[in-house]
Design a protein around this motif. Structure first.
Motif, PDB file in Angstrom:
ATOM      1  N   ARG A 143      29.092 -12.564 -13.081  1.00  0.00           N
ATOM      2  CA  ARG A 143      29.338 -13.927 -13.568  1.00  0.00           C
ATOM      3  C   ARG A 143      30.438 -13.998 -14.622  1.00  0.00           C
ATOM      4  O   ARG A 143      30.523 -14.962 -15.391  1.00  0.00           O
ATOM      5  CB  ARG A 143      28.041 -14.513 -14.135  1.00  0.00           C
ATOM      6  CG  ARG A 143      26.965 -14.564 -13.076  1.00  0.00           C
ATOM      7  CD  ARG A 143      25.642 -15.104 -13.526  1.00  0.00           C
ATOM      8  NE  ARG A 143      24.566 -14.366 -12.897  1.00  0.00           N
ATOM      9  CZ  ARG A 143      24.292 -14.402 -11.599  1.00  0.00           C
ATOM     10  NH1 ARG A 143      24.998 -15.186 -10.812  1.00  0.00           N
ATOM     11  NH2 ARG A 143      23.316 -13.678 -11.106  1.00  0.00           N
ATOM     12  N   GLN A 172      32.537 -17.274 -14.969  1.00  0.00           N
ATOM     13  CA  GLN A 172      31.744 -18.388 -15.488  1.00  0.00           C
ATOM     14  C   GLN A 172      31.477 -18.215 -16.986  1.00  0.00           C
ATOM     15  O   GLN A 172      31.519 -19.183 -17.766  1.00  0.00           O
ATOM     16  CB  GLN A 172      30.411 -18.491 -14.730  1.00  0.00           C
ATOM     17  CG  GLN A 172      30.533 -18.938 -13.283  1.00  0.00           C
ATOM     18  CD  GLN A 172      30.882 -17.793 -12.333  1.00  0.00           C
ATOM     19  OE1 GLN A 172      31.067 -16.648 -12.758  1.00  0.00           O
ATOM     20  NE2 GLN A 172      30.979 -18.099 -11.046  1.00  0.00           N
ATOM     21  N   PRO A 232      25.789 -24.794 -17.572  1.00  0.00           N
ATOM     22  CA  PRO A 232      26.074 -23.592 -16.783  1.00  0.00           C
ATOM     23  C   PRO A 232      25.092 -23.341 -15.648  1.00  0.00           C
ATOM     24  O   PRO A 232      25.468 -22.746 -14.633  1.00  0.00           O
ATOM     25  CB  PRO A 232      26.016 -22.474 -17.835  1.00  0.00           C
ATOM     26  CG  PRO A 232      26.429 -23.139 -19.100  1.00  0.00           C
ATOM     27  CD  PRO A 232      25.795 -24.507 -19.024  1.00  0.00           C
ATOM     28  N   GLY A 270      26.260 -24.733 -12.329  1.00  0.00           N
ATOM     29  CA  GLY A 270      27.545 -24.303 -11.797  1.00  0.00           C
ATOM     30  C   GLY A 270      27.398 -23.335 -10.631  1.00  0.00           C
ATOM     31  O   GLY A 270      26.291 -22.958 -10.234  1.00  0.00           O
ATOM     32  N   ALA A 329      25.528 -19.342 -10.643  1.00  0.00           N
ATOM     33  CA  ALA A 329      24.934 -19.466 -11.966  1.00  0.00           C
ATOM     34  C   ALA A 329      23.869 -18.407 -12.209  1.00  0.00           C
ATOM     35  O   ALA A 329      23.178 -17.962 -11.283  1.00  0.00           O
ATOM     36  CB  ALA A 329      24.310 -20.851 -12.131  1.00  0.00           C
TER      37      ALA A 329
END
Length: 257
Positions: free
Chosen positions: A14, A17, A238, A241, A244
Motif C-alpha cells: 500500500r 496510498q 483511506p 480508497g 485499502a
C-alpha cells in the motif's frame, strides 16, 4: 503535535496510498502497525523523501511496527519489556520533541481459549507494567496503535456477532480498563461520545459499504499528555480508497507544552 496511527496491513502493498495520505495530512509523527516486512526491507527512503526520520522493527510476513517522525527520535526501544523470549515485532517506542511515543500492535488472541489468547492477556499485563513505569517518570507519553480491543459494546457494529471473539472478552476488556485505571486517558472517547465510530472494517461480507465496523485503534495518554489534548479524529477516507487497508488512520493532536 499531530500524531497518526494506522495499521497499514502491509506497507509495501500500500505504499502509494500511504505516501499520498502523508503528503495530504502531514502528521508530525506516524505510527504504523502490521508493516509485514523485515526491518531491512522497510521502504524507508520513500518516507525519508517526505521528511521523516524512520525507526522500524519488523519480521518476515507478519506483524511489524514503525515510528516515523519529522523531528529526530531518541532513546528507541524495539520490544515491550517483561518477556525476553517474545520475539514478535509488536512494539517500538521513542522520544520525539519531548514526548515519549509508542507504536504498538497488541496480539489478536483468537481463537479462544488457547495459547494465542493467553499470550494476548500476558502482553496486556506487560503493557500495564510498562505504563506504570512510564507514569512514575511523570513525563508526557502516548501509547498509540492497534490494540485489538473493542472497549465497549458501542464500539462494534453487532455485539452479538462478536461475543465469542477475543477482542470483546471480559478478560480483554478488564485488562484494557486496568490500563485506564492507572490514570491514562483514551483520547477519542475523551472528546467524542458517538456510537458507530469505527477504525476497522473486515474485507468480507460487505463490511465496509454496510458500515459493519469495529473501533480497535486507540491512543492512551499519560496525564501530562492528556493536559495537552486538542483533538482526536478518525479519518475514514483511506478505507474507501483502492487497495485499502482494512484499518483507517486515527489522528491525535497535542497542544504545545
Amino acid at each position: 503535535m499531530k500524531i497518526a496511527t494506522w495499521n497499514v496491513n502491509s506497507v509495501k502493498a500500500r505504499l502509494p496510498q500511504i505516501t499520498d495520505w502523508l503528503r495530504l495530512t502531514s502528521p508530525d509523527v506516524v505510527l504504523f502497525q502490521e508493516i509485514k516486512c523485515e526491518t531491512a526491507a522497510f521502504p524507508g527512503p520513500a518516507f525519508e523523501e517526505l521528511g521523516y526520520h524512520v525507526a522500524v522493527v519488523g519480521q518476515k510476513s507478519y506483524n511489524g511496527v514503525a515510528l516515523l517522525s519529522k523531528a529526530p527520535a531518541s532513546d528507541v526501544i524495539t520490544r515491550l519489556p517483561g518477556e525476553p523470549e517474545d520475539e514478535q515485532a509488536r512494539y517500538i517506542e521513542a522520544t520525539v520533541a519531548g514526548v515519549r511515543i509508542a507504536s504498538l500492535y497488541l496480539p489478536n488472541g483468537n481463537p479462544i481459549p488457547g495459547e494465542k489468547f493467553a499470550y494476548k492477556l500476558r502482553w496486556m499485563d506487560r503493557l500495564r507494567a510498562h505504563a506504570t513505569d512510564l507514569l512514575a517518570r511523570e513525563i508526557p507519553f502516548v501509547l498509540g496503535g492497534d490494540y485489538n480491543v473493542i472497549p465497549e459494546d458501542r464500539d462494534v457494529y453487532s455485539p452479538a456477532d462478536m461475543a465469542g471473539d477475543a477482542l470483546t472478552q471480559p478478560e480483554t476488556r478488564a485488562k484494557f480498563r486496568a490500563l485506564l485505571h492507572l490514570g491514562l486517558t483514551e483520547a477519542y472517547r475523551a472528546l467524542h461520545d458517538d456510537d458507530r465510530a469505527y477504525t476497522f472494517w473486515d474485507y468480507q461480507a460487505g463490511c465496509w459499504p454496510r458500515d459493519k465496523g469495529l473501533r480497535i485503534d486507540h491512543f492512551l495518554l499519560s496525564p501530562q499528555a492528556a493536559d495537552r489534548l486538542a483533538g482526536c479524529v478518525i479519518d475514514r477516507g483511506p478505507r474507501g480508497g483502492e487497495k485499502a487497508s482494512d484499518h483507517t488512520p486515527v489522528i491525535l493532536e497535542l497542544r504545545d507544552a
